[in-house]
Design an enzyme around this catalytic site. Sequence first.
Site, PDB file in Angstrom:
ATOM      1  N   SER A  17       0.791  -1.241   0.170  1.00  0.00           N
ATOM      2  CA  SER A  17      -0.125  -0.029   0.068  1.00  0.00           C
ATOM      3  C   SER A  17       0.902   1.489  -0.057  1.00  0.00           C
ATOM      4  CB  SER A  17      -0.836   0.006   1.213  1.00  0.00           C
ATOM      5  OG  SER A  17      -1.808  -1.085   0.889  1.00  0.00           O
ATOM      6  N   LYS A  66     -10.028  -5.460  10.236  1.00  0.00           N
ATOM      7  CA  LYS A  66     -11.156  -5.015   9.337  1.00  0.00           C
ATOM      8  C   LYS A  66     -12.511  -4.865  10.221  1.00  0.00           C
ATOM      9  CE  LYS A  66      -9.188  -5.725   5.005  1.00  0.00           C
ATOM     10  NZ  LYS A  66      -9.304  -6.177   3.615  1.00  0.00           N
ATOM     11  N   ASP A 102     -12.926  -2.586  -0.832  1.00  0.00           N
ATOM     12  CA  ASP A 102     -12.716  -3.844  -1.429  1.00  0.00           C
ATOM     13  C   ASP A 102     -13.766  -4.258  -2.364  1.00  0.00           C
ATOM     14  OD1 ASP A 102     -10.250  -4.268   0.149  1.00  0.00           O
ATOM     15  OD2 ASP A 102     -11.384  -5.241   1.539  1.00  0.00           O
ATOM     16  N   ALA A 128     -15.841 -16.794   3.780  1.00  0.00           N
ATOM     17  CA  ALA A 128     -16.891 -16.197   4.194  1.00  0.00           C
ATOM     18  C   ALA A 128     -15.993 -15.318   5.401  1.00  0.00           C
ATOM     19  CB  ALA A 128     -17.814 -17.053   4.825  1.00  0.00           C
ATOM     20  N   GLY A 130     -13.302 -11.656   6.258  1.00  0.00           N
ATOM     21  CA  GLY A 130     -13.350 -10.259   5.846  1.00  0.00           C
ATOM     22  C   GLY A 130     -13.507  -9.894   4.430  1.00  0.00           C
ATOM     23  N   ARG A 151     -15.885 -23.416   4.449  1.00  0.00           N
ATOM     24  CA  ARG A 151     -15.451 -24.452   5.273  1.00  0.00           C
ATOM     25  C   ARG A 151     -16.512 -24.607   6.340  1.00  0.00           C
ATOM     26  NH1 ARG A 151      -9.395 -23.930   7.043  1.00  0.00           N
ATOM     27  NH2 ARG A 151     -10.480 -22.451   8.333  1.00  0.00           N
ATOM     28  N   LYS A 155     -21.058 -19.820   8.703  1.00  0.00           N
ATOM     29  CA  LYS A 155     -20.553 -18.625   8.369  1.00  0.00           C
ATOM     30  C   LYS A 155     -21.287 -17.982   6.945  1.00  0.00           C
ATOM     31  CE  LYS A 155     -16.389 -18.424  10.823  1.00  0.00           C
ATOM     32  NZ  LYS A 155     -14.527 -18.257  10.861  1.00  0.00           N
ATOM     33  N   MET A 214      -8.232 -13.778  -4.891  1.00  0.00           N
ATOM     34  CA  MET A 214      -7.955 -12.571  -4.386  1.00  0.00           C
ATOM     35  C   MET A 214      -6.401 -12.404  -3.861  1.00  0.00           C
ATOM     36  SD  MET A 214     -10.934 -11.382  -2.154  1.00  0.00           S
ATOM     37  CE  MET A 214     -12.681 -10.919  -2.758  1.00  0.00           C
ATOM     38  N   GLY A 237      -5.177 -11.274  -7.246  1.00  0.00           N
ATOM     39  CA  GLY A 237      -5.963 -10.090  -6.900  1.00  0.00           C
ATOM     40  C   GLY A 237      -4.895  -8.833  -6.664  1.00  0.00           C
TER      41      GLY A 237
HETATM   42  P1  NDP Z   1     -10.318 -14.245   7.082  1.00  0.00           P
HETATM   43  O1  NDP Z   1      -9.272 -14.765   8.044  1.00  0.00           O
HETATM   44  O2  NDP Z   1     -11.189 -13.087   7.544  1.00  0.00           O
HETATM   45  O3  NDP Z   1     -11.026 -15.347   6.432  1.00  0.00           O
HETATM   46  C1  NDP Z   1     -10.571 -16.605   5.842  1.00  0.00           C
HETATM   47  C2  NDP Z   1     -11.545 -17.449   5.085  1.00  0.00           C
HETATM   48  O4  NDP Z   1     -10.817 -18.198   4.431  1.00  0.00           O
HETATM   49  C3  NDP Z   1     -12.423 -18.067   5.928  1.00  0.00           C
HETATM   50  O5  NDP Z   1     -13.605 -17.967   5.309  1.00  0.00           O
HETATM   51  C4  NDP Z   1     -11.940 -19.488   6.113  1.00  0.00           C
HETATM   52  O6  NDP Z   1     -12.855 -20.270   6.590  1.00  0.00           O
HETATM   53  C5  NDP Z   1     -11.245 -19.625   4.823  1.00  0.00           C
HETATM   54  N1  NDP Z   1     -10.016 -20.605   4.967  1.00  0.00           N
HETATM   55  C6  NDP Z   1      -8.989 -20.363   5.510  1.00  0.00           C
HETATM   56  N2  NDP Z   1      -8.090 -21.433   5.371  1.00  0.00           N
HETATM   57  C7  NDP Z   1      -8.793 -22.404   4.575  1.00  0.00           C
HETATM   58  C8  NDP Z   1      -8.433 -23.553   3.780  1.00  0.00           C
HETATM   59  N3  NDP Z   1      -7.183 -24.198   3.924  1.00  0.00           N
HETATM   60  N4  NDP Z   1      -9.286 -24.062   3.043  1.00  0.00           N
HETATM   61  C9  NDP Z   1     -10.468 -23.574   2.913  1.00  0.00           C
HETATM   62  N5  NDP Z   1     -11.004 -22.318   3.370  1.00  0.00           N
HETATM   63  C10 NDP Z   1      -9.983 -21.794   4.072  1.00  0.00           C
HETATM   64  O7  NDP Z   1      -9.354 -13.519   5.611  1.00  0.00           O
HETATM   65  P2  NDP Z   1      -9.776 -12.347   4.660  1.00  0.00           P
HETATM   66  O8  NDP Z   1     -11.123 -12.585   4.116  1.00  0.00           O
HETATM   67  O9  NDP Z   1      -9.258 -10.955   5.123  1.00  0.00           O
HETATM   68  O10 NDP Z   1      -8.621 -12.733   3.555  1.00  0.00           O
HETATM   69  C11 NDP Z   1      -8.789 -13.635   2.573  1.00  0.00           C
HETATM   70  C12 NDP Z   1      -7.779 -13.586   1.428  1.00  0.00           C
HETATM   71  O11 NDP Z   1      -8.315 -12.464   0.455  1.00  0.00           O
HETATM   72  C13 NDP Z   1      -6.498 -13.635   1.610  1.00  0.00           C
HETATM   73  O12 NDP Z   1      -5.416 -14.144   0.894  1.00  0.00           O
HETATM   74  C14 NDP Z   1      -6.235 -11.943   1.647  1.00  0.00           C
HETATM   75  O13 NDP Z   1      -4.929 -11.662   1.131  1.00  0.00           O
HETATM   76  C15 NDP Z   1      -7.027 -11.866   0.378  1.00  0.00           C
HETATM   77  N6  NDP Z   1      -7.431 -10.363   0.087  1.00  0.00           N
HETATM   78  C16 NDP Z   1      -7.023  -9.606  -0.999  1.00  0.00           C
HETATM   79  C17 NDP Z   1      -7.213  -8.392  -1.177  1.00  0.00           C
HETATM   80  C18 NDP Z   1      -6.883  -7.492  -2.334  1.00  0.00           C
HETATM   81  O14 NDP Z   1      -7.028  -6.210  -2.371  1.00  0.00           O
HETATM   82  N7  NDP Z   1      -6.406  -8.183  -3.386  1.00  0.00           N
HETATM   83  C19 NDP Z   1      -8.101  -7.510  -0.029  1.00  0.00           C
HETATM   84  C20 NDP Z   1      -8.483  -8.245   1.044  1.00  0.00           C
HETATM   85  C21 NDP Z   1      -8.161  -9.728   1.085  1.00  0.00           C
HETATM   86  P3  NDP Z   1     -13.458 -20.619   8.009  1.00  0.00           P
HETATM   87  O15 NDP Z   1     -14.543 -19.621   8.055  1.00  0.00           O
HETATM   88  O16 NDP Z   1     -14.134 -21.908   7.945  1.00  0.00           O
HETATM   89  O17 NDP Z   1     -12.375 -20.342   8.786  1.00  0.00           O
END
Ligand code: NDP
Length: 268
Positions: A17, A66, A102, A128, A130, A151, A155, A214, A237
């Site tokens: 950023s 977030k 986002d 599901a 952030g 998963r 959620k 992403m 992303g």
């Molecule tokens: P969070 O920690 O809030 O959420 C993680 C999610 O991933 C949950 O739904 C979780 O499931 C799931 N998850 C984690 N590990 C696994 C796995 N091994 N198999 C299946 N599902 C899995 O993270 P964020 O939502 O903030 O970020 C997610 C991704 O998005 C990251 O890679 C981040 O870098 C990217 N991102 C990119 C942006 C961009 O501008 N390009 C902006 C924001 C994010 P469960 O609910 O079951 O735990």
Amino acid sequence: MTDKYAVIGHPISHSKSPLIHHAFAVQTQQDISYQAIEAPLDGFKSTIERLVNEGYKGCNVTVPFKFEAFKLCNQLTGRAQAAQAVNTLFFRDGEVLGDNTDGVGMLADIEQNLACKLLFKRVLLLGAGGAAHGVIWQIFNAGATITVANRTLEKARQMVSEFAPYGTVIASTFEGLEGKSYDVIINATSSSLADELPPLPDGLFKPNSLAYDMMYGKHSLFMKFAAEQGASHCADGLGMLVEQAAEAFFKWREVRPDTAPVIAKLRA
Ligand code: NDP
């Protein structure tokens, strides 16, 4: 006088950023500074209070703050309210205003940079957390039908419940996707960060499907899987990262930067 901005996360040293906002500032001749600040995991609120006291104009918020940022705002934009998560803060007259750029950033990348219109498309949103919360409202508004697969099914169910009265949006487990296919599949899980792949069934991708991860910065297992499964278009992303930053910059400075040269510079 130079206006001060920052990005707050934990960890933060990897963040692109500062590079992006400096490039925008040079391009648009805005007199700003922008630094990366690592807040302690239990110290997000006190870090924001310090920035307000030190006269910062705003900041971006990234993992894992977030949802916490959402809770501490005095005012929220409609899209931040819909996302229940905030990635952009404005500090004005002692108040903290929260926005979420986002979704707009991802939509600009998919619809403009990748020329894939979402109207009437079948979109599968994986995750599901952030990031998924931040984009679902925009995907919905773009006129797509959405399946959210996570998963932890509960959620996904919770996330889609508010949209269900207005259109087609359903929650699923990964196993529940068996036998289905989609036009656009967005990986909003953090699995790629851990070099993992969600347990996706075969047959999700059609020849013209777009696979969108992403995560950025490496060719993920998700993108490899999508290509093997016949998806003709795969994107990471990075474009979303620059587009969401451009929207935040526009809201702060009221001038819209040109994202294409910044995306190209980061890719190079
Ligand atoms: P969070 O920690 O809030 O959420 C993680 C999610 O991933 C949950 O739904 C979780 O499931 C799931 N998850 C984690 N590990 C696994 C796995 N091994 N198999 C299946 N599902 C899995 O993270 P964020 O939502 O903030 O970020 C997610 C991704 O998005 C990251 O890679 C981040 O870098 C990217 N991102 C990119 C942006 C961009 O501008 N390009 C902006 C924001 C994010 P469960 O609910 O079951 O735990």
